[in-house]
Design an enzyme around this catalytic site. Structure first.
Site, PDB file in Angstrom:
ATOM      1  N   CYS A 380      54.165  75.737  25.238  1.00  0.00           N
ATOM      2  CA  CYS A 380      55.476  75.950  25.852  1.00  0.00           C
ATOM      3  C   CYS A 380      55.532  75.310  27.239  1.00  0.00           C
ATOM      4  O   CYS A 380      55.634  74.092  27.342  1.00  0.00           O
ATOM      5  CB  CYS A 380      55.807  77.440  25.856  1.00  0.00           C
ATOM      6  SG  CYS A 380      57.578  77.724  25.905  1.00  0.00           S
ATOM      7  N   HIS A 514      55.236  79.160  20.512  1.00  0.00           N
ATOM      8  CA  HIS A 514      54.069  79.998  20.819  1.00  0.00           C
ATOM      9  C   HIS A 514      53.256  80.283  19.551  1.00  0.00           C
ATOM     10  O   HIS A 514      53.435  81.332  18.921  1.00  0.00           O
ATOM     11  CB  HIS A 514      54.529  81.320  21.446  1.00  0.00           C
ATOM     12  CG  HIS A 514      55.027  81.156  22.850  1.00  0.00           C
ATOM     13  ND1 HIS A 514      54.178  81.109  23.933  1.00  0.00           N
ATOM     14  CD2 HIS A 514      56.273  80.989  23.333  1.00  0.00           C
ATOM     15  CE1 HIS A 514      54.889  80.940  25.028  1.00  0.00           C
ATOM     16  NE2 HIS A 514      56.164  80.856  24.694  1.00  0.00           N
ATOM     17  N   GLU A 516      50.320  81.229  19.240  1.00  0.00           N
ATOM     18  CA  GLU A 516      49.408  82.383  19.362  1.00  0.00           C
ATOM     19  C   GLU A 516      50.014  83.660  18.769  1.00  0.00           C
ATOM     20  O   GLU A 516      49.297  84.574  18.380  1.00  0.00           O
ATOM     21  CB  GLU A 516      49.004  82.601  20.835  1.00  0.00           C
ATOM     22  CG  GLU A 516      50.078  83.157  21.778  1.00  0.00           C
ATOM     23  CD  GLU A 516      50.998  82.090  22.362  1.00  0.00           C
ATOM     24  OE1 GLU A 516      51.122  80.993  21.773  1.00  0.00           O
ATOM     25  OE2 GLU A 516      51.623  82.366  23.416  1.00  0.00           O
TER      26      GLU A 516
END
Ligand code: GLN
Length: 542
Positions: A380, A514, A516
Site C-alpha cells: 500500500c 493488503h 497480509e
C-alpha cells in the site's frame, strides 16, 4: 439450531480474549461444527477506521469493506471464515442505528432508553445475518466493570435468559497472578471478577484462567467453590510460546469438551493434526532470515498485527523462522549513517501507512533495496513510496511526490475521485469525511500473464483487500514503464495501478492492497511465501 457463546474478560485488559475466542472457534470447527465469530466493542467510535494505530492497533478490513477490530483478524486466521460487516459492532454503531430510528419516528412516540431500545439493537445484531451456524461466538470488548460495557452485558444477560441454557453459554476470561514475594498464585482477583459479573446478573459457566504458572488443584478447587462452578469448568490457560499452540493447549485442558457437555452435544474428537504441524514448524525452523520492516508505528507491533502473522506464515511455508527488525523510517531522514542498518538484512518491507512523517525515509529504504538488490516488498503506502522513488531516480522526475503530502509538481500518487467496483461507480473527494471515504474491501486485479506476480499467484485474476485514499497516477504509467518499473497488475477497467514490479531485480514488488489480511497459517499468502523464499536466497548471498 444456533447456539451462542458469550466471552467476557475480567481483572485486567490484554488477556487475549480475541485469541481465546478464535481458539475455541477453531476447536469447535475441528469437531465438525459450523462457527461464526463476532466482536462487540464498547467504544463510541462507529468503527476503528478513524482511530490511531497507537490507540487501537491495526484496523482489520473485511472483504465487504468493513474497518474492524484486529481480533477479527485472529478469527479469520484461526477458523478461515471470511468476516463480514455484520461481525463487528460498536457502541457508536448501535447508537447511530437507534438515533436514526428515533429521528425517523420508528419508536412511535416512545421515550427512547438504554433498556430496551439500545439493548434490543444489540440483541438484533447478535442474531442477525446468520447462515445455519451451529455456534456464534460473541466476544465483548473491554473488561467487566467498565461503564461502557454495561449495555452489552445487559443485552447478553437478557439473551441468556431468552435462549435458555441449552442455547447460551457464558465464558469469562480472568487472570490468576503469581505473587513472587508470597511464592503463590492468587485466586482473589478471579473471585472478584466473577462476582462483578454476577452483579450484572451473569453467572459464568466456564472460567478461563490465564496464568504464568500451572494452577494447582487446590487453587482450582477454591475458584470453583467461590465462583459457583464445578472444578472441570475452571480451565487453566497457561502462557504458551507461540499463539498457534493455544488451541491444542485449551483442548488438553478440556475447554471444548466442557463447552460441548454444557450444550449436550456429542461430536467426534477434534483433529488437531494441522495445528500440531504448524506449531512444530514454528518451533523448529531449519534456518532463519532477517527482514527489516521500515514503518511508522514500529514501537507498537499490534499496529501491524496481520503483517507480523503473515511473515510467520511465509516462514512456515519455507521452513524458516523470520526475525523482524522494526525500524522507524524517520531515522533514515535524521541520521546520515542510518541506512547502514539495512546492510545485511535479507529483505526489506515497507508496510501501509498514512501521512508525510517518515515518508522520505521509506523512499530511501526502497532506493536502498533497489540499488543493493535486496528483496523489497511494498504494501500500500510502501508501493506508493517505491513508485515515487522510481519516478525520482529512474524516470528523472526529481519533484515526484504524493498529493497526500500537499500539492507537488509531479503527483505520481494522487487522489482518485471516482472508481468502479464491479459495475457501480464509487466516489470520494477532498471534502469527504475521513470516516469511510477510502477504497475499502475486496477488489479484483488483473495480472499481466508474463509477470513475476502472475507466476507467484499462479493465476492472472486475483481479489485482495484495500484500505487507502490515494492511488498511483495512471498518467505516469508510460513514463515509469519506460524507466523500468512494470505495472504488472491493474484494476479490471485498466485505470488503477494495483501492482508494480522491477523485472530486473531479484524480488521487488509493490502492491496497492493488503495481502497480509488474507494470509492464514494453513494457507500462507503466495506473496509472503515468495518474499520469504527470496529472503532465504538472499541469506545465501550475504
Ligand atoms: N496513505 C495512503 C493512502 O491513503 C496509503 C494507505 C495505506 O497504506 N493503507 O492511499
Amino acid at each position: 439450531m444456533t447456539r451462542f457463546i458469550f466471552i467476557t474478560g475480567g481483572v485486567v485488559s490484554s488477556l487475549g480474549k480475541g485469541l481465546a475466542s478464535a481458539a475455541l472457534g477453531a476447536l469447535l470447527q475441528a469437531r465438525g461444527l459450523k462457527v461464526r465469530l463476532r466482536k462487540l466493542d464498547p467504544y463510541l467510535n462507529v468503527d476503528p477506521g478513524t482511530m490511531s494505530p497507537y490507540q487501537h492497533g491495526e484496523v482489520y478490513v473485511t472483504d465487504d469493506g468493513a474497518e474492524t477490530d484486529l481480533d477479527l483478524g485472529h478469527y479469520e486466521r484461526y477458523v478461515g471464515v471470511a468476516a463480514r460487516k455484520s461481525d463487528c459492532v460498536t457502541t457508536g454503531k448501535i447508537y447511530s442505528t437507534v438515533i436514526g430510528r428515533e429521528r425517523r419516528g420508528e419508536y412511535l412516540g416512545a421515550t427512547v432508553q438504554v433498556i430496551p431500545h439500545v439493548t434490543d439493537a444489540i440483541k438484533e445484531f447478535i442474531k442477525a445475518d446468520l447462515d445455519g451456524e451451529d455456534f456464534v461466538l460473541c466476544e465483548i470488548g473491554g473488561t467487566v466493570g467498565d461503564i461502557e460495557s454495561l449495555p452489552f452485558l445487559e443485552a447478553i444477560r437478557q439473551l441468556g435468559n431468552e435462549l435458555g441454557r441449552e442455547r447460551a453459554l457464558f465464558v469469562h476470561l480472568t487472570l490468576v497472578p503469581w505473587i513472587a514475594s508470597a511464592g503463590e498464585l492468587k485466586t482473589k482477583p478471579t473471585q472478584h471478577s466473577a462476582k462483578e459479573l454476577l452483579g450484572v446478573g451473569i453467572q459464568p459457566d466456564i472460567l478461563l484462567c490465564r496464568s504464568e504458572h500451572p494452577i494447582p488443584a487446590a487453587a482450582r478447587k477454591k475458584i470453583a467453590l467461590f465462583c459457583n462452578l464445578s472444578e472441570n469448568r475452571v480451565i487453566p490457560a497457561l502462557d504458551v510460546d507461540t499463539i498457534y499452540a493455544v488451541p491444542t493447549a485449551y483442548h488438553a485442558e478440556g475447554f471444548d469438551r466442557e463447552v460441548c457437555r454444557h450444550f449436550g452435544i456429542e461430536t467426534k474428537e477434534p483433529d488437531l493434526g494441522p495445528w500440531q504441524d504448524v506449531v512444530a514448524r514454528v518451533r523448529k525452523p531449519e534456518g532463519r532470515v532477517n527482514v527489516a520492516i521500515v514503518g511508522k508505528y514500529t514501537n507498537l507491533p499490534d499496529s501491524y498485527k496481520s503483517l507480523a502473522e503473515a511473515m510467520i506464515h511465509g516462514g512456515i511455508a519455507n521452513n524458516v523462522g523470520v526475525d523482524l527488525d522494526w525500524i522507524d523510517a524517520e531515522v533514515f531522514e535524521t541520521e546520515s549513517e542510518a541506512l547502514r542498518q539495512l546492510e545485511g538484512v535479507h529483505g526489506i518491507l515497507v508496510p501501509g501507512g498514512f501521512g508525510e512523517r517518515g515518508s522520505e525515509g521509506k523512499i530511501e529504504a526502497a532506493r536502498f533495496a533497489r540499488e543493493h538488490r535486496v528483496p523489497y516488498f511494498g504494501i500500500c503506502f510502501g508501493m506508493q513510496m517505491a513508485v515515487i522513488e522510481a519516478a525520482r531516480h529512474l524516470a528523472d522526475l526529481p519533484e515526484a511526490g504524493s498529493t497526500e503530502f500537499g500539492p507537488c509538481r509531479h503527483p505520481v500518487v494522487g487522489l482518485m475521485t471516482e472508481w468502479m467496483r464491479g459495475n457501480t461507480l464509487e466516489r470520494r473527494n477532498e471534502e469527504s469525511d475521513l470516516g469511510g471515504t477510502m477504497r475499502l474491501g475486496a477488489y479484483e486485479t488483473i495480472l499481466a500473464s508474463d509477470s513475476q506476480v502472475a507466476k507467484i499467484y499462479g493465476t492472472t485474476r486475483i481479489s485482495e483487500r484495500h484500505r487507502h485514499r490515494y492511488e498511483v497516477n495512471i498518467a505516469y504509467k508510460g513514463r515509469l514503464e519506460a524507466a523500468g518499473l512494470r505495472f504488472s497488475g491493474m484494476s479490471p477497467d485498466g485505470l488503477l495501478p494495483e501492482i508494480v514490479e522491477l523485472p530486473d531485480h531479484p524480488w521487488f514488488v509493490g502492491v496497492q492492497f493488503h495481502p497480509e489480511l488474507k494470509s492464514r497459517p494453513f494457507e500462507p499468502h503466495p506473496l509472503f511465501t515468495s518474499f520469504v523464499r527470496a529472503a532465504v536466497d538472499q541469506s545465501r548471498l550475504v
